[in-house]
Design a protein around this motif. Structure first.
Motif: not given
Length: 418
Positions: A226-240
């Motif tokens: 997952l990548a988000s640019s608003t409101p912050l630049s954030v990257k998320l990787t995960g395993l379910l």
């Protein structure tokens, strides 16, 4: 005599054909026939699929009311289901549904299956195309009768052929989020899937969050980026893992830099950098550890933060919280509970603390040890604070002391002050 027998046989065949055609016309072409089929299916399926009433005919836009489907664990109920389809195309070996319109849909999730559950592979008996699917007033409820989400949704061009199901567009929306998705899932062993998603979350009082994500893997081992640019630049990787059984997860979030005020306007500007959070858990409990750097007030250098937290539905435990800047350090741990009431307890210790970091004009070098506990119940606050140790220098003067204070029933007591 032989001709007479053959004549009677031909008459019987014609009569039976007419009877079958009439029965088919009754069951498939009339509303009473559709209701009779529903009553028969309710009896034969032993409660797994139940339908209260129906209108129309099976060959001409049927409408079903009070549909209930259950596998003994999870249950789906639909107040009303309207179908528009092309039955004549069954003769060409394909099922074409122009519209499925469901309203009042409730998904009741039962207890998780123990161990690792994997659905049985299946294949479409004939090519299936659903041109449009509309769902109004969708609710998902867990086993404690808590609504997980309520939304409205629509999908277009859903196809299922052999062991592959595809969706061209899928849209869900509620008062706090919108979700768009597209992709494919295989109904072969493991149920591999590949989805692309775009989401926008609007939590009350906070800045909207926009993100894109990809989900790949099998139903019991899904990886997410997952990548988000608003409101912050954030990257998320995960395993379910084990989505249909005892679900567990792992995740890592990172952000190079940002400001708290971007998340909520009322919050301080407070810039931070090098934020990382790692976690794992189940749907009932979790463990997190994180680290970041923040700029101290008055631009007096950067402060290092790190923490380890464990929690569940009843509260959380801070196993370790560390704040450090140069030789100064502050360490704390404690617990917070919100059932049956809000309560907390914790201890903290500091070395070489300089109050001027937060109070300009009050330089110092202090060591301290602190304990606190308290609760909030029925609008009543109770707090106990024990400063077991305070030693050092403040504004050039030596300082030592101990303080014990308590606030309860709107009264402040200071039993000890040294």
């Amino acid at each position: 005599r032989g001709r007479s027998l053959m004549k009677r046989v031909l008459i019987y065949i014609v009569l039976m054909s007419l009877l079958l055609v009439s029965a088919g016309g009754f069951f498939f072409g009339t509303q009473p026939g559709l209701q009779a089929l529903i009553d028969l299916s309710n009896t034969l399926l032993d409660g797994r699929i139940q339908i209260a009433t129906a209108s129309g005919s099976l060959l001409d836009s049927p409408q079903v009311n009070g549909l209930r489907v259950s596998d003994g664990i999870d249950t789906v109920t639909v107040n009303q289901l309207k179908v528009q389809w092309q039955p004549r195309l069954l003769l060409q070996g394909k099922l074409i549904i122009d519209l499925l319109h469901a309203s009042g849909v409730t998904v009741e999730l039962g207890p998780s299956s123990p161990g690792n559950f994997e659905p049985e592979p299946m294949a479409a008996p004939l090519p299936v195309l659903i041109r449009s699917l509309i769902v109004e007033h969708l609710g998902i409820v867990d086993e404690q009768d808590e609504v997980i989400t309520a939304a409205q949704g629509a999908a277009k061009q859903i196809t299922w052929q052999h062991q592959e199901m595809k969706v061209e567009t899928l849209d869900f929306a509620s008062s706090v989020f919108t979700l768009q998705a597209q992709g494919a899932i295989q109904t072969s062993p493991g149920y591999p899937l590949d989805l692309s998603l775009t989401a926008k979350v609007k939590p009350e009082g906070y800045a909207p969050v926009t993100a894109t994500a990809s989900v790949k893997g099998t139903v019991n081992a899904l990886t997410c980026e997952l990548a988000s640019s608003t409101p912050l630049s954030v990257k998320l990787t995960g395993l379910l893992e084990n989505l249909l059984g005892e679900t567990s997860w792992k995740a890592k979030l990172s952000s190079e830099e940002g400001r708290l005020s971007l998340l909520r306007q009322e919050w301080p500007e407070q810039p931070f950098s090098s934020l990382t959070v790692e976690g794992h858990g189940t749907l009932a409990q979790y463990a997190l550890k994180g680290a970041a750097q923040v700029v101290a007030q008055n631009n007096q250098g950067r402060v290092d933060l790190s923490a380890q937290v464990q929690g569940d539905g009843q509260g959380l435990r801070v196993e370790q919280l560390t704040v450090g800047q140069g030789t100064a350090s502050l360490e704390a741990k404690g617990a917070l509970s919100w059932t049956p009431m809000l309560s907390w307890q914790g201890v903290a210790s500091g070395a070489h603390l300089d109050p001027s970091v937060v109070l300009q004009g009050w330089p110092g070098d202090l060591d301290c040890a602190l304990q606190t506990k308290g609760s909030w119940r029925e609008g009543r606050l109770a707090v106990e604070v024990m400063l077991d140790h305070l030693q050092g220098r403040l504004r050039g003067y030596p300082l030592t002391g101990k303080v014990e204070a308590a606030f309860k029933e709107n009264q402040l007591r200071v039993p000890s002050f040294l």
